[in-house]
Scaffold this motif. Sequence first.
Motif, PDB file in Angstrom:
ATOM      1  N   GLU A  62      -5.888  27.000   2.920  1.00  0.00           N
ATOM      2  CA  GLU A  62      -4.940  26.300   3.784  1.00  0.00           C
ATOM      3  C   GLU A  62      -5.276  26.624   5.235  1.00  0.00           C
ATOM      4  O   GLU A  62      -5.441  27.794   5.580  1.00  0.00           O
ATOM      5  CB  GLU A  62      -3.530  26.789   3.453  1.00  0.00           C
ATOM      6  N   PRO A  63      -5.404  25.638   6.119  1.00  0.00           N
ATOM      7  CA  PRO A  63      -5.704  25.926   7.526  1.00  0.00           C
ATOM      8  C   PRO A  63      -4.610  26.774   8.179  1.00  0.00           C
ATOM      9  O   PRO A  63      -3.422  26.484   8.027  1.00  0.00           O
ATOM     10  CB  PRO A  63      -5.766  24.544   8.174  1.00  0.00           C
ATOM     11  N   ILE A 117     -14.081  29.639   8.542  1.00  0.00           N
ATOM     12  CA  ILE A 117     -14.048  30.899   7.803  1.00  0.00           C
ATOM     13  C   ILE A 117     -12.794  30.937   6.932  1.00  0.00           C
ATOM     14  O   ILE A 117     -11.823  30.219   7.199  1.00  0.00           O
ATOM     15  CB  ILE A 117     -14.073  32.145   8.730  1.00  0.00           C
ATOM     16  N   ARG A 118     -12.840  31.771   5.881  1.00  0.00           N
ATOM     17  CA  ARG A 118     -11.687  31.932   4.989  1.00  0.00           C
ATOM     18  C   ARG A 118     -11.345  33.409   4.912  1.00  0.00           C
ATOM     19  O   ARG A 118     -12.215  34.254   4.678  1.00  0.00           O
ATOM     20  CB  ARG A 118     -12.015  31.416   3.594  1.00  0.00           C
ATOM     21  N   LEU A 119     -10.075  33.726   5.129  1.00  0.00           N
ATOM     22  CA  LEU A 119      -9.623  35.107   5.020  1.00  0.00           C
ATOM     23  C   LEU A 119      -9.698  35.551   3.568  1.00  0.00           C
ATOM     24  O   LEU A 119      -9.443  34.768   2.660  1.00  0.00           O
ATOM     25  CB  LEU A 119      -8.187  35.254   5.544  1.00  0.00           C
ATOM     26  N   VAL A 136      -8.348  19.740   5.747  1.00  0.00           N
ATOM     27  CA  VAL A 136      -7.086  19.322   6.360  1.00  0.00           C
ATOM     28  C   VAL A 136      -6.571  18.085   5.653  1.00  0.00           C
ATOM     29  O   VAL A 136      -7.248  17.070   5.568  1.00  0.00           O
ATOM     30  CB  VAL A 136      -7.281  19.028   7.871  1.00  0.00           C
ATOM     31  N   ILE A 137      -5.344  18.169   5.154  1.00  0.00           N
ATOM     32  CA  ILE A 137      -4.717  17.054   4.433  1.00  0.00           C
ATOM     33  C   ILE A 137      -3.962  16.179   5.428  1.00  0.00           C
ATOM     34  O   ILE A 137      -3.285  16.681   6.303  1.00  0.00           O
ATOM     35  CB  ILE A 137      -3.744  17.579   3.372  1.00  0.00           C
ATOM     36  N   LEU A 144      -0.500  23.050  13.751  1.00  0.00           N
ATOM     37  CA  LEU A 144      -1.964  23.084  13.716  1.00  0.00           C
ATOM     38  C   LEU A 144      -2.538  21.666  13.631  1.00  0.00           C
ATOM     39  O   LEU A 144      -3.649  21.406  14.067  1.00  0.00           O
ATOM     40  CB  LEU A 144      -2.419  23.921  12.515  1.00  0.00           C
ATOM     41  N   TYR A 145      -1.737  20.750  13.109  1.00  0.00           N
ATOM     42  CA  TYR A 145      -2.120  19.339  12.981  1.00  0.00           C
ATOM     43  C   TYR A 145      -2.654  18.787  14.299  1.00  0.00           C
ATOM     44  O   TYR A 145      -3.691  18.141  14.342  1.00  0.00           O
ATOM     45  CB  TYR A 145      -0.903  18.544  12.529  1.00  0.00           C
ATOM     46  N   PHE A 146      -1.925  19.058  15.388  1.00  0.00           N
ATOM     47  CA  PHE A 146      -2.318  18.512  16.683  1.00  0.00           C
ATOM     48  C   PHE A 146      -3.652  19.060  17.149  1.00  0.00           C
ATOM     49  O   PHE A 146      -4.526  18.327  17.592  1.00  0.00           O
ATOM     50  CB  PHE A 146      -1.243  18.791  17.740  1.00  0.00           C
TER      51      PHE A 146
END
Length: 165
Positions: A12-13, A51-53, A162-163, A142-144
């Motif tokens: 998930e972003p 990157i992914r945590l 991103v969905i 975060l969308y914007f």
Amino acid sequence: MGKVLVLNASYEPLNITSWRRAAVLIIKGKAERVEHNGKTLYSDFLLPTVIRLRYYVRVPYKEIPLTRRNILHRDSYTCQYCGYTGDELTLDHVIPRSRKGGETWENMVTACVRCNVKKGNRTPKEASMPLRNSPRRPYSSLYFEVSKHLKSGMHAEWQKYVIGL
């Protein structure tokens, strides 16, 4: 060098960070590189673009303020009636305020001056002016930020994470 999209352990972003911060997270083992653009920091360290945590981070819900600027951005600075893009854009209430139409994400759209005057105190159906896109509340703040980068074409690889964009 660029910005990096940070994903939660669930893909998930979460946010956008600098390439330096992303490199530190990878080196410390707190994140893993998911995407890169081929550029290197040093001989065998590819600079990440996503990157992914490694561990899930719980993020509190954050309300996006209903502002002129945010509505214009949501509607891509385009009149939702005729498609005009330019400097003379206004905000229009889909259901007029005089008919109890409130100031909500679902009732406000971007409109050029000409269309706003033409529609007047009527609904789009009464004015025979269908909306190009139905107004809706954005998914996240975060969308914007992410949509700006995607629309510029700089980070096309972010799209699959991103969905709704």
